[in-house]
Design an enzyme around this catalytic site. Structure first.
Site, PDB file in Angstrom:
ATOM      1  N   ARG A 249      -4.325  20.068 101.660  1.00 49.04           N
ATOM      2  CA  ARG A 249      -4.560  18.941 102.595  1.00 49.04           C
ATOM      3  C   ARG A 249      -4.880  19.626 104.037  1.00 49.04           C
ATOM      4  O   ARG A 249      -4.311  19.156 104.978  1.00 49.04           O
ATOM      5  CB  ARG A 249      -3.602  17.926 102.567  1.00 49.04           C
ATOM      6  CG  ARG A 249      -3.532  17.208 101.382  1.00 49.04           C
ATOM      7  CD  ARG A 249      -4.561  16.483 100.787  1.00 49.04           C
ATOM      8  NE  ARG A 249      -4.386  15.849  99.612  1.00 49.04           N
ATOM      9  CZ  ARG A 249      -4.305  16.157  98.475  1.00 49.04           C
ATOM     10  NH1 ARG A 249      -4.643  17.434  98.211  1.00 49.04           N
ATOM     11  NH2 ARG A 249      -4.157  15.377  97.520  1.00 49.04           N
TER      12      ARG A 249
ATOM     13  N   SER B 121      -3.315   7.888 101.511  1.00 52.88           N
ATOM     14  CA  SER B 121      -1.934   8.292 101.943  1.00 52.88           C
ATOM     15  C   SER B 121      -1.515   8.360 103.358  1.00 52.88           C
ATOM     16  O   SER B 121      -2.200   9.143 104.133  1.00 52.88           O
ATOM     17  CB  SER B 121      -1.687   9.521 100.972  1.00 52.88           C
ATOM     18  OG  SER B 121      -1.969   9.518  99.828  1.00 52.88           O
TER      19      SER B 121
ATOM     20  N   GLU C  39      -0.583  11.984 107.764  1.00 52.43           N
ATOM     21  CA  GLU C  39      -1.782  12.541 107.315  1.00 52.43           C
ATOM     22  C   GLU C  39      -2.832  12.182 108.306  1.00 52.43           C
ATOM     23  O   GLU C  39      -3.497  13.204 108.741  1.00 52.43           O
ATOM     24  CB  GLU C  39      -2.084  12.216 105.899  1.00 52.43           C
ATOM     25  CG  GLU C  39      -3.299  12.687 105.566  1.00 52.43           C
ATOM     26  CD  GLU C  39      -3.663  12.615 103.935  1.00 52.43           C
ATOM     27  OE1 GLU C  39      -2.926  13.084 103.011  1.00 52.43           O
ATOM     28  OE2 GLU C  39      -4.639  12.175 103.625  1.00 52.43           O
TER      29      GLU C  39
HETATM   30  P1  FAD Z   1     -12.493  10.269 109.207  1.00 51.77           P
HETATM   31  O1  FAD Z   1     -11.625   9.521 108.833  1.00 51.77           O
HETATM   32  O2  FAD Z   1     -13.877   9.867 110.016  1.00 51.77           O
HETATM   33  O3  FAD Z   1     -12.212  11.542 109.970  1.00 51.77           O
HETATM   34  C1  FAD Z   1     -11.003  12.209 109.719  1.00 51.77           C
HETATM   35  C2  FAD Z   1     -10.615  13.602 110.520  1.00 51.77           C
HETATM   36  O4  FAD Z   1     -11.955  14.613 110.325  1.00 51.77           O
HETATM   37  C3  FAD Z   1     -10.852  13.369 111.966  1.00 51.77           C
HETATM   38  O5  FAD Z   1      -9.885  14.104 112.448  1.00 51.77           O
HETATM   39  C4  FAD Z   1     -12.275  13.391 112.241  1.00 51.77           C
HETATM   40  O6  FAD Z   1     -12.284  13.833 113.635  1.00 51.77           O
HETATM   41  C5  FAD Z   1     -12.504  14.710 111.501  1.00 51.77           C
HETATM   42  N1  FAD Z   1     -14.008  14.680 111.110  1.00 51.77           N
HETATM   43  C6  FAD Z   1     -14.745  13.726 110.309  1.00 51.77           C
HETATM   44  N2  FAD Z   1     -15.864  14.066 110.400  1.00 51.77           N
HETATM   45  C7  FAD Z   1     -16.120  15.248 110.875  1.00 51.77           C
HETATM   46  C8  FAD Z   1     -17.124  16.301 111.081  1.00 51.77           C
HETATM   47  N3  FAD Z   1     -18.392  15.972 110.683  1.00 51.77           N
HETATM   48  N4  FAD Z   1     -16.849  17.474 111.954  1.00 51.77           N
HETATM   49  C9  FAD Z   1     -15.570  17.603 112.609  1.00 51.77           C
HETATM   50  N5  FAD Z   1     -14.559  17.001 112.002  1.00 51.77           N
HETATM   51  C10 FAD Z   1     -14.854  15.508 111.347  1.00 51.77           C
HETATM   52  N6  FAD Z   1      -7.938  12.189 100.880  1.00 51.77           N
HETATM   53  C11 FAD Z   1      -7.686  13.006 100.087  1.00 51.77           C
HETATM   54  O7  FAD Z   1      -7.554  14.194 100.387  1.00 51.77           O
HETATM   55  N7  FAD Z   1      -7.498  12.635  98.665  1.00 51.77           N
HETATM   56  C12 FAD Z   1      -7.611  11.424  98.231  1.00 51.77           C
HETATM   57  O8  FAD Z   1      -7.545  11.174  97.018  1.00 51.77           O
HETATM   58  C13 FAD Z   1      -7.839  10.343  98.990  1.00 51.77           C
HETATM   59  N8  FAD Z   1      -7.809   9.286  98.599  1.00 51.77           N
HETATM   60  C14 FAD Z   1      -8.124   8.051  99.596  1.00 51.77           C
HETATM   61  C15 FAD Z   1      -8.072   6.911  99.208  1.00 51.77           C
HETATM   62  C16 FAD Z   1      -8.315   5.708 100.167  1.00 51.77           C
HETATM   63  C17 FAD Z   1      -8.109   4.230  99.505  1.00 51.77           C
HETATM   64  C18 FAD Z   1      -8.509   6.081 101.482  1.00 51.77           C
HETATM   65  C19 FAD Z   1      -8.756   5.040 102.683  1.00 51.77           C
HETATM   66  C20 FAD Z   1      -8.421   7.392 101.976  1.00 51.77           C
HETATM   67  C21 FAD Z   1      -8.161   8.441 100.976  1.00 51.77           C
HETATM   68  N9  FAD Z   1      -8.100   9.671 101.540  1.00 51.77           N
HETATM   69  C22 FAD Z   1      -8.046  10.982 100.425  1.00 51.77           C
HETATM   70  C23 FAD Z   1      -8.191  10.197 102.886  1.00 51.77           C
HETATM   71  C24 FAD Z   1      -9.767  10.329 103.420  1.00 51.77           C
HETATM   72  O9  FAD Z   1     -10.709   9.313 102.724  1.00 51.77           O
HETATM   73  C25 FAD Z   1     -10.355  11.653 103.275  1.00 51.77           C
HETATM   74  O10 FAD Z   1      -9.527  12.481 104.060  1.00 51.77           O
HETATM   75  C26 FAD Z   1     -11.872  11.765 103.840  1.00 51.77           C
HETATM   76  O11 FAD Z   1     -12.261  12.946 103.484  1.00 51.77           O
HETATM   77  C27 FAD Z   1     -12.052  11.331 105.230  1.00 51.77           C
HETATM   78  O12 FAD Z   1     -13.519  11.155 105.379  1.00 51.77           O
HETATM   79  P2  FAD Z   1     -14.130  10.418 106.676  1.00 51.77           P
HETATM   80  O13 FAD Z   1     -15.681  10.816 106.641  1.00 51.77           O
HETATM   81  O14 FAD Z   1     -13.722   8.787 106.630  1.00 51.77           O
HETATM   82  O15 FAD Z   1     -13.299  10.928 107.956  1.00 51.77           O
HETATM   83  P1  NAP Z   2       0.076   9.830  91.767  1.00 51.77           P
HETATM   84  O1  NAP Z   2      -0.997  10.519  90.731  1.00 51.77           O
HETATM   85  O2  NAP Z   2       1.425   9.293  91.201  1.00 51.77           O
HETATM   86  O3  NAP Z   2       0.420  10.852  92.792  1.00 51.77           O
HETATM   87  C1  NAP Z   2       1.168  10.803  94.121  1.00 51.77           C
HETATM   88  C2  NAP Z   2       1.770  11.866  94.633  1.00 51.77           C
HETATM   89  O4  NAP Z   2       2.580  12.497  93.589  1.00 51.77           O
HETATM   90  C3  NAP Z   2       0.418  12.494  94.942  1.00 51.77           C
HETATM   91  O5  NAP Z   2       0.746  13.100  96.449  1.00 51.77           O
HETATM   92  C4  NAP Z   2       0.780  13.783  93.960  1.00 51.77           C
HETATM   93  O6  NAP Z   2       0.480  15.123  94.648  1.00 51.77           O
HETATM   94  C5  NAP Z   2       1.951  13.866  93.588  1.00 51.77           C
HETATM   95  N1  NAP Z   2       2.016  14.164  92.261  1.00 51.77           N
HETATM   96  C6  NAP Z   2       1.922  13.583  91.277  1.00 51.77           C
HETATM   97  N2  NAP Z   2       2.024  14.233  89.905  1.00 51.77           N
HETATM   98  C7  NAP Z   2       2.172  15.501  90.248  1.00 51.77           C
HETATM   99  C8  NAP Z   2       2.387  16.605  89.660  1.00 51.77           C
HETATM  100  N3  NAP Z   2       2.260  16.533  88.320  1.00 51.77           N
HETATM  101  N4  NAP Z   2       2.158  17.769  90.178  1.00 51.77           N
HETATM  102  C9  NAP Z   2       2.302  17.745  91.708  1.00 51.77           C
HETATM  103  N5  NAP Z   2       2.294  16.520  92.193  1.00 51.77           N
HETATM  104  C10 NAP Z   2       2.084  15.404  91.632  1.00 51.77           C
HETATM  105  O7  NAP Z   2      -0.745   8.573  92.458  1.00 51.77           O
HETATM  106  P2  NAP Z   2      -1.793   8.334  93.457  1.00 51.77           P
HETATM  107  O8  NAP Z   2      -1.355   7.947  94.539  1.00 51.77           O
HETATM  108  O9  NAP Z   2      -2.765   7.348  92.672  1.00 51.77           O
HETATM  109  O10 NAP Z   2      -2.764   9.428  93.729  1.00 51.77           O
HETATM  110  C11 NAP Z   2      -3.608  10.099  92.622  1.00 51.77           C
HETATM  111  C12 NAP Z   2      -4.276  11.395  93.345  1.00 51.77           C
HETATM  112  O11 NAP Z   2      -5.171  11.189  94.201  1.00 51.77           O
HETATM  113  C13 NAP Z   2      -3.359  12.378  93.974  1.00 51.77           C
HETATM  114  O12 NAP Z   2      -3.828  13.736  93.717  1.00 51.77           O
HETATM  115  C14 NAP Z   2      -3.176  12.098  95.322  1.00 51.77           C
HETATM  116  O13 NAP Z   2      -2.947  13.240  96.033  1.00 51.77           O
HETATM  117  C15 NAP Z   2      -4.773  11.576  95.448  1.00 51.77           C
HETATM  118  N6  NAP Z   2      -4.729  10.616  96.790  1.00 51.77           N
HETATM  119  C16 NAP Z   2      -4.934  10.895  98.017  1.00 51.77           C
HETATM  120  C17 NAP Z   2      -4.636  10.030  99.092  1.00 51.77           C
HETATM  121  C18 NAP Z   2      -4.877  10.587 100.231  1.00 51.77           C
HETATM  122  O14 NAP Z   2      -5.173   9.736 101.235  1.00 51.77           O
HETATM  123  N7  NAP Z   2      -4.596  11.808 100.792  1.00 51.77           N
HETATM  124  C19 NAP Z   2      -4.825   8.726  98.636  1.00 51.77           C
HETATM  125  C20 NAP Z   2      -4.694   8.346  97.356  1.00 51.77           C
HETATM  126  C21 NAP Z   2      -4.623   9.491  96.417  1.00 51.77           C
HETATM  127  P3  NAP Z   2      -0.946  15.740  94.902  1.00 51.77           P
HETATM  128  O15 NAP Z   2      -1.119  14.963  96.166  1.00 51.77           O
HETATM  129  O16 NAP Z   2      -0.692  17.232  95.144  1.00 51.77           O
HETATM  130  O17 NAP Z   2      -1.876  15.537  93.878  1.00 51.77           O
END
Ligand code: FAD
Ligand code: NAP
Length: 336
Positions: free
Chosen positions: A164, A236, A331
């Site tokens: 991340r 998250s 985050e």
């Molecule tokens: P923004 O929120 O608009 O921006 C995020 C950051 O990136 C800010 O710092 C912004 O300045 C910068 N940025 C955006 N675009 C650019 C650009 N073109 N150039 C330079 N900087 C830029 N993230 C995960 O990693 N895994 C997940 O599974 C995941 N699940 C999510 C589920 C939900 C329901 C939600 C709401 C979010 C989730 N996220 C997850 C977080 C998010 O969706 C991601 O980080 C996504 O990549 C953000 O994209 P955005 O275009 O909305 O960025």
């Molecule tokens: P989940 O699968 O239970 O995961 C919850 C958290 O536990 C995640 O952060 C995940 O780490 C960790 N995890 C679960 N099992 C793991 C394993 N076997 N080994 C290492 N880490 C483990 O529930 P969830 O919230 O629905 O997430 C599903 C996936 O989507 C995850 O990969 C999560 O990161 C991603 N997600 C990310 C965001 C975001 O905003 N960043 C939001 C929603 C979902 P990891 O993050 O390393 O996978």
């Protein structure tokens, strides 16, 4: 292109926070980007870049010029026997791109389906889910320097991708605008289905296809995660803390049931477990609260402010620190 003063951003962030930008430009082409950056430079304004606003917390007033990244389009650079290489514009919807690749038999991104936001934001935190990270598929990231307007490119190694994290969140935070991402996608149908929740959803399928993985990811996410269109959130809110092994062992003597996973030489803790154990799920601050099914997700029940969301996050982190001595890091990026 119009650059608007005092522009509302409530529909430009998925937490639906009622922020306003001092100036705001919707950027659809490289020429518009150059124009917006020149405007900011001429008035010495800071630049804030937004894609889908799904990983940001926006305070009431964002000073300077907000750029809404709306560039669209893709170029297929090479369609070989084993891989396809394509350059995709930053404003492209990430989930639509995943579906479009899958439909054309360009595989690998299925585990990352339904992540909200844009292609340009994906490298910023090296988006990841279900055991797959964006980094594996990136060949190059194209960007423009915010201060000079000059184009620069970053190879995958230059991006310093980590869990991340990337150079765009670290050393180069707030210094570039990502304009395009070049992907290298395999044409063979190998899948990554080891992640426990994914394996369970695949119901023991011995050799799942990319289509089965995609279906499973869509189903788990729809079941587990709140849809920001219905219940505003930014996914998250906290990172999973990663500890040195000695520190983890000391924590485990006091809390034998702490949920954790090996992370190379170190140990990753489940932030959601820490939050639940510290009583986070019962916490609320105005209209901001913790989601009932997902302790890492803070939601806006209606008219929450950034102050409320951040105060809730602070109280949760303080409760976790007091109970476990572990620091929770936020985050989403905070602006304003
Ligand atoms: P923004 O929120 O608009 O921006 C995020 C950051 O990136 C800010 O710092 C912004 O300045 C910068 N940025 C955006 N675009 C650019 C650009 N073109 N150039 C330079 N900087 C830029 N993230 C995960 O990693 N895994 C997940 O599974 C995941 N699940 C999510 C589920 C939900 C329901 C939600 C709401 C979010 C989730 N996220 C997850 C977080 C998010 O969706 C991601 O980080 C996504 O990549 C953000 O994209 P955005 O275009 O909305 O960025
Ligand atoms: P989940 O699968 O239970 O995961 C919850 C958290 O536990 C995640 O952060 C995940 O780490 C960790 N995890 C679960 N099992 C793991 C394993 N076997 N080994 C290492 N880490 C483990 O529930 P969830 O919230 O629905 O997430 C599903 C996936 O989507 C995850 O990969 C999560 O990161 C991603 N997600 C990310 C965001 C975001 O905003 N960043 C939001 C929603 C979902 P990891 O993050 O390393 O996978």
């Amino acid at each position: 292109m119009r650059i608007t003063a005092d522009a509302p951003l409530v529909h430009c962030n998925t937490l639906r926070l009622p922020a306003r930008a001092e100036w705001c430009a919707s950027v659809g082409t490289p020429a518009e980007l150059a124009e917006a950056l020149a405007f900011a430079r001429s008035r010495a304004l800071p630049v804030c870049v937004l894609g889908g606003g799904s990983n940001v917390v926006l305070r009431e007033r964002i000073p300077g010029c907000v750029l809404l990244m709306r560039m669209q389009g893709e170029d297929v650079l090479e369609h070989g026997d084993a891989v396809v290489r394509l350059r995709v514009a930053a404003g492209t919807c990430w989930h639509d791109f995943v579906l479009a690749c899958h439909a054309r038999g360009w595989y690998g991104l299925e585990n990352l389906a339904l992540i909200p936001g844009t292609v340009g934001a994906a490298p910023v935190q090296n988006i990841g889910a279900y055991g797959v990270e964006l980094a594996a598929f990136v060949e190059e990231v194209g960007a423009v320097d915010r201060a000079t307007g000059e184009r620069c490119t970053f190879t995958r190694a230059d991006c310093c991708f980590a869990y991340r994290h990337s150079i765009f969140k670290g050393e180069l935070a707030e210094r570039t605008v990502i304009t395009d991402v070049t992907f290298r996608l395999p044409l063979d149908a190998a899948v990554q289905a080891d992640y426990p929740a994914l394996r369970a959803a695949l119901d023991g399928a011995a050799d799942p296809t990319p289509a089965e993985v995609l279906r499973a990811v869509l189903a788990i996410r729809r079941q587990r995660l709140p849809d920001p269109q219905r219940l505003p959130n930014v996914g998250s809110f906290f990172h999973n803390p990663v500890l040195e092994r000695a520190r983890f062992e000391s924590l485990r003597t006091r809390h034998p049931d702490v949920v954790h996973w090996a992370d190379g030489e170190r140990v990753k803790l489940a932030a959601a477990w820490l939050v639940e154990q510290a009583g986070g799920k019962a916490m609320r601050e105005g209209a901001a609260r913790v989601h009932e099914r997902q302790a890492l997700v803070l939601v806006n029940d209606g008219d929450a402010t950034a102050t409320e969301v951040l105060e809730l996050a602070r109280r949760i982190a303080a409760a976790v620190a007091a109970r476990f001595g572990v620091e929770l890091r936020i985050e989403p990026a905070i602006y304003g």
